[in-house]
Design a protein around this motif. Sequence first.
Motif, PDB file in Angstrom:
ATOM      1  N   ASP A 179       0.826  -1.207   0.000  1.00 48.19           N
ATOM      2  CA  ASP A 179       0.000   0.000   0.000  1.00 48.19           C
ATOM      3  C   ASP A 179       0.861   1.257   0.000  1.00 48.19           C
ATOM      4  O   ASP A 179       0.544   2.248  -0.682  1.00 48.19           O
ATOM      5  CB  ASP A 179      -0.928   0.004   1.220  1.00 48.19           C
ATOM      6  CG  ASP A 179      -2.099  -0.965   1.062  1.00 48.19           C
ATOM      7  OD1 ASP A 179      -2.175  -1.589  -0.018  1.00 48.19           O
ATOM      8  OD2 ASP A 179      -2.905  -1.096   1.990  1.00 48.19           O
ATOM      9  N   ALA A 180       1.958   1.225   0.740  1.00 47.98           N
ATOM     10  CA  ALA A 180       2.843   2.395   0.791  1.00 47.98           C
ATOM     11  C   ALA A 180       3.441   2.694  -0.581  1.00 47.98           C
ATOM     12  O   ALA A 180       3.561   3.852  -0.992  1.00 47.98           O
ATOM     13  CB  ALA A 180       3.948   2.168   1.817  1.00 47.98           C
ATOM     14  N   VAL A 181       3.819   1.617  -1.321  1.00 49.74           N
ATOM     15  CA  VAL A 181       4.367   1.799  -2.663  1.00 49.74           C
ATOM     16  C   VAL A 181       3.318   2.411  -3.590  1.00 49.74           C
ATOM     17  O   VAL A 181       3.598   3.353  -4.344  1.00 49.74           O
ATOM     18  CB  VAL A 181       4.865   0.453  -3.222  1.00 49.74           C
ATOM     19  CG1 VAL A 181       5.186   0.594  -4.712  1.00 49.74           C
ATOM     20  CG2 VAL A 181       6.103   0.000  -2.468  1.00 49.74           C
ATOM     21  N   GLU A 182       2.084   1.888  -3.519  1.00 53.63           N
ATOM     22  CA  GLU A 182       1.036   2.412  -4.396  1.00 53.63           C
ATOM     23  C   GLU A 182       0.728   3.867  -4.077  1.00 53.63           C
ATOM     24  O   GLU A 182       0.500   4.679  -4.979  1.00 53.63           O
ATOM     25  CB  GLU A 182      -0.220   1.543  -4.266  1.00 53.63           C
ATOM     26  CG  GLU A 182      -0.072   0.162  -4.886  1.00 53.63           C
ATOM     27  CD  GLU A 182      -1.364  -0.623  -4.846  1.00 53.63           C
ATOM     28  OE1 GLU A 182      -2.331  -0.163  -4.192  1.00 53.63           O
ATOM     29  OE2 GLU A 182      -1.413  -1.699  -5.468  1.00 53.63           O
ATOM     30  N   VAL A 183       0.699   4.199  -2.795  1.00 58.15           N
ATOM     31  CA  VAL A 183       0.446   5.584  -2.400  1.00 58.15           C
ATOM     32  C   VAL A 183       1.562   6.495  -2.923  1.00 58.15           C
ATOM     33  O   VAL A 183       1.317   7.583  -3.451  1.00 58.15           O
ATOM     34  CB  VAL A 183       0.315   5.699  -0.869  1.00 58.15           C
ATOM     35  CG1 VAL A 183       0.321   7.177  -0.439  1.00 58.15           C
ATOM     36  CG2 VAL A 183      -0.951   5.019  -0.388  1.00 58.15           C
ATOM     37  N   SER A 184       2.813   6.043  -2.784  1.00 57.87           N
ATOM     38  CA  SER A 184       3.945   6.849  -3.248  1.00 57.87           C
ATOM     39  C   SER A 184       3.867   7.086  -4.752  1.00 57.87           C
ATOM     40  O   SER A 184       4.064   8.214  -5.230  1.00 57.87           O
ATOM     41  CB  SER A 184       5.257   6.141  -2.895  1.00 57.87           C
ATOM     42  OG  SER A 184       6.361   6.868  -3.381  1.00 57.87           O
ATOM     43  N   LEU A 185       3.554   6.043  -5.533  1.00 62.92           N
ATOM     44  CA  LEU A 185       3.442   6.188  -6.979  1.00 62.92           C
ATOM     45  C   LEU A 185       2.263   7.077  -7.372  1.00 62.92           C
ATOM     46  O   LEU A 185       2.353   7.880  -8.311  1.00 62.92           O
ATOM     47  CB  LEU A 185       3.320   4.818  -7.644  1.00 62.92           C
ATOM     48  CG  LEU A 185       4.567   3.928  -7.591  1.00 62.92           C
ATOM     49  CD1 LEU A 185       4.263   2.554  -8.178  1.00 62.92           C
ATOM     50  CD2 LEU A 185       5.724   4.578  -8.343  1.00 62.92           C
ATOM     51  N   ALA A 186       1.144   6.920  -6.651  1.00 62.76           N
ATOM     52  CA  ALA A 186      -0.027   7.747  -6.956  1.00 62.76           C
ATOM     53  C   ALA A 186       0.257   9.223  -6.689  1.00 62.76           C
ATOM     54  O   ALA A 186      -0.150  10.100  -7.459  1.00 62.76           O
ATOM     55  CB  ALA A 186      -1.223   7.274  -6.131  1.00 62.76           C
ATOM     56  N   LEU A 187       0.978   9.510  -5.622  1.00 62.46           N
ATOM     57  CA  LEU A 187       1.334  10.901  -5.320  1.00 62.46           C
ATOM     58  C   LEU A 187       2.283  11.458  -6.395  1.00 62.46           C
ATOM     59  O   LEU A 187       2.170  12.624  -6.795  1.00 62.46           O
ATOM     60  CB  LEU A 187       1.980  10.989  -3.943  1.00 62.46           C
ATOM     61  CG  LEU A 187       1.037  10.790  -2.755  1.00 62.46           C
ATOM     62  CD1 LEU A 187       1.858  10.695  -1.456  1.00 62.46           C
ATOM     63  CD2 LEU A 187       0.037  11.936  -2.660  1.00 62.46           C
ATOM     64  N   ALA A 188       3.212  10.617  -6.835  1.00 62.33           N
ATOM     65  CA  ALA A 188       4.127  11.059  -7.891  1.00 62.33           C
ATOM     66  C   ALA A 188       3.360  11.356  -9.181  1.00 62.33           C
ATOM     67  O   ALA A 188       3.622  12.348  -9.874  1.00 62.33           O
ATOM     68  CB  ALA A 188       5.201   9.995  -8.145  1.00 62.33           C
ATOM     69  N   ALA A 189       2.397  10.488  -9.524  1.00 57.32           N
ATOM     70  CA  ALA A 189       1.597  10.712 -10.713  1.00 57.32           C
ATOM     71  C   ALA A 189       0.787  11.990 -10.607  1.00 57.32           C
ATOM     72  O   ALA A 189       0.659  12.756 -11.561  1.00 57.32           O
ATOM     73  CB  ALA A 189       0.667   9.524 -10.955  1.00 57.32           C
ATOM     74  N   ARG A 190       0.215  12.241  -9.425  1.00 53.90           N
ATOM     75  CA  ARG A 190      -0.553  13.469  -9.224  1.00 53.90           C
ATOM     76  C   ARG A 190       0.329  14.702  -9.362  1.00 53.90           C
ATOM     77  O   ARG A 190      -0.064  15.713  -9.949  1.00 53.90           O
ATOM     78  CB  ARG A 190      -1.225  13.427  -7.847  1.00 53.90           C
ATOM     79  CG  ARG A 190      -2.204  14.573  -7.587  1.00 53.90           C
ATOM     80  CD  ARG A 190      -2.734  14.488  -6.162  1.00 53.90           C
ATOM     81  NE  ARG A 190      -3.779  15.457  -5.952  1.00 53.90           N
ATOM     82  CZ  ARG A 190      -5.070  15.253  -6.115  1.00 53.90           C
ATOM     83  NH1 ARG A 190      -5.487  14.051  -6.501  1.00 53.90           N
ATOM     84  NH2 ARG A 190      -5.950  16.217  -5.879  1.00 53.90           N
ATOM     85  N   ARG A 191       1.556  14.607  -8.869  1.00 55.72           N
ATOM     86  CA  ARG A 191       2.480  15.752  -8.915  1.00 55.72           C
ATOM     87  C   ARG A 191       2.973  16.001 -10.334  1.00 55.72           C
ATOM     88  O   ARG A 191       3.092  17.153 -10.763  1.00 55.72           O
ATOM     89  CB  ARG A 191       3.649  15.476  -7.970  1.00 55.72           C
ATOM     90  CG  ARG A 191       4.809  16.463  -8.093  1.00 55.72           C
ATOM     91  CD  ARG A 191       5.840  16.205  -6.995  1.00 55.72           C
ATOM     92  NE  ARG A 191       6.247  14.833  -6.943  1.00 55.72           N
ATOM     93  CZ  ARG A 191       7.210  14.280  -7.702  1.00 55.72           C
ATOM     94  NH1 ARG A 191       7.833  15.035  -8.596  1.00 55.72           N
ATOM     95  NH2 ARG A 191       7.543  13.026  -7.558  1.00 55.72           N
ATOM     96  N   LEU A 192       3.267  14.930 -11.070  1.00 59.81           N
ATOM     97  CA  LEU A 192       3.881  15.074 -12.383  1.00 59.81           C
ATOM     98  C   LEU A 192       2.864  15.211 -13.513  1.00 59.81           C
ATOM     99  O   LEU A 192       3.144  15.868 -14.521  1.00 59.81           O
ATOM    100  CB  LEU A 192       4.793  13.880 -12.663  1.00 59.81           C
ATOM    101  CG  LEU A 192       6.015  13.757 -11.762  1.00 59.81           C
ATOM    102  CD1 LEU A 192       6.703  12.408 -11.965  1.00 59.81           C
ATOM    103  CD2 LEU A 192       7.004  14.892 -12.016  1.00 59.81           C
ATOM    104  N   LEU A 193       1.714  14.556 -13.363  1.00 59.02           N
ATOM    105  CA  LEU A 193       0.741  14.529 -14.444  1.00 59.02           C
ATOM    106  C   LEU A 193      -0.497  15.360 -14.172  1.00 59.02           C
ATOM    107  O   LEU A 193      -1.340  15.526 -15.053  1.00 59.02           O
ATOM    108  CB  LEU A 193       0.321  13.077 -14.735  1.00 59.02           C
ATOM    109  CG  LEU A 193       1.481  12.117 -15.074  1.00 59.02           C
ATOM    110  CD1 LEU A 193       0.958  10.699 -15.241  1.00 59.02           C
ATOM    111  CD2 LEU A 193       2.194  12.581 -16.334  1.00 59.02           C
ATOM    112  N   GLY A 194      -0.618  15.850 -12.943  1.00 59.35           N
ATOM    113  CA  GLY A 194      -1.782  16.665 -12.589  1.00 59.35           C
ATOM    114  C   GLY A 194      -2.896  15.792 -12.036  1.00 59.35           C
ATOM    115  O   GLY A 194      -2.866  14.554 -12.126  1.00 59.35           O
ATOM    116  N   PRO A 195      -3.949  16.441 -11.462  1.00 61.35           N
ATOM    117  CA  PRO A 195      -5.067  15.697 -10.877  1.00 61.35           C
ATOM    118  C   PRO A 195      -5.790  14.854 -11.937  1.00 61.35           C
ATOM    119  O   PRO A 195      -5.860  15.250 -13.087  1.00 61.35           O
ATOM    120  CB  PRO A 195      -5.977  16.800 -10.336  1.00 61.35           C
ATOM    121  CG  PRO A 195      -5.132  18.031 -10.261  1.00 61.35           C
ATOM    122  CD  PRO A 195      -4.091  17.884 -11.315  1.00 61.35           C
TER     123      PRO A 195
END
Length: 442
Positions: A426-442
């Motif tokens: 879960d921690a890995v998925e959360v980290s990747l999701a946050l990175a996607a939100r930061r780099l690709l936008g909401p």
Amino acid sequence: MPQVVRSRIGALHAPSPVPPLPQRFRSLADREAVEVLHRAARVLVASLPALTDRLVEALYAQEPAYRAAIDSDRAEVWQEVHHSLRHNVGSLIQPREFRESAHRTSRWIGEIRAEQGVPLDAVLHAFRMGGAMVWQDLVDETARRDPDDIRLLVHVAADVWNFVDEHCGVVADAYRQAERRLSWRRENRQRLMVAALLDGTARIADLAEAAEMLGLPEQGRYAVLAVATGPRGPAAGGVSGAEAAQGGPRSAARAPVELPLGASGATALWHPGPDAEFAILPLAGSPGELSALAAALDVPAGARAGIGSAVEGLAALGDARRLAETALRACPASGGTVLLDEHLPDALVVSSPALAGALTDRVLGPLDRLDPADRDVIVETLTAWLDADGSAQRAGARLYCHRNTVLNRLRRFEQLTGRCLTRPRDAVEVSLALAARRLLGP
């Protein structure tokens, strides 16, 4: 017999070809002096092969730049010299009939000498040597026929030497024009070759030629740097040969960022692309070389730079360019430098925007039901906690709040999303999701 005219000295600074000579250079000689010149010149025309032999030998002995050409093909050089002498001596007798053909011959010699790489000073020296030899033969022939006529021949000396200077100007102008054309062709060919290497479309058979042309080892170690100074757009599509041909000489001109000289001692080779500037970075293979380069890179405010992983050989530069583009997409919109090897999770996210968007919706989607301000607080807290390696205290210091506040926000996230931050997956998925939100936008 005393010398009538001293050898001419001083380099000529390439005047443009002169149509009819200006009035101030008109000869003061009378009809009799011109007839003396014509008589001597007709004898020279009859003995041109011997004159050509002497001039070729003099060039070989006195002008080192001509020796290689003479050693390579003496017969060809002889023909060129003979052709030039025939038209130029003929111009002394019949200027109207021979002037244009003599100019064409001089232009032709200037062009081929530029293509052969013979220095311009050497070419002009050869023309002046030919002029001096012709003049001396005119004087010798006049003295042989009637020494008293030498006083008349002196009156046309200025015309003869103005003629030599005129043709030196024609040669210099043709040489420089040919040199500019050759330089443009070399630069354009280099741009096309670099474009093919970065596109990954260069033929294996062309790699040895590319290495020699660019001064790079065919089996060297390389990385590619991509720099974008404008707003972040869609993924770059490489650098096509057509775009390279239209791009002008920019690959050899100014670079968008200053690069330190690498440990390999070689400088970067820049090339323009449609969405970014690319630099081929020759590497020495020393540990931490790319990290040191990324740290030393001086990126202007707002610009983004991405450095791809190292590859082996010129044939792999297409892969290196794609890795650099991935690193560039992993740069935050605000700017900065990203070394791909140190941001691989972010690179995974930007490499598949559709999957990254799906992961973001799955992991962070429940937060969209909150007020935007409340949602942003939780996202900010999650990011600070992950950046602090899971330390609520350090995260609180970054957010200027108590560690218990951080823990309460994290528990609320877990309740809203059903995720458990202590579970590695879960921690890995959360980290990747946050990175996607930061780099690709909401």
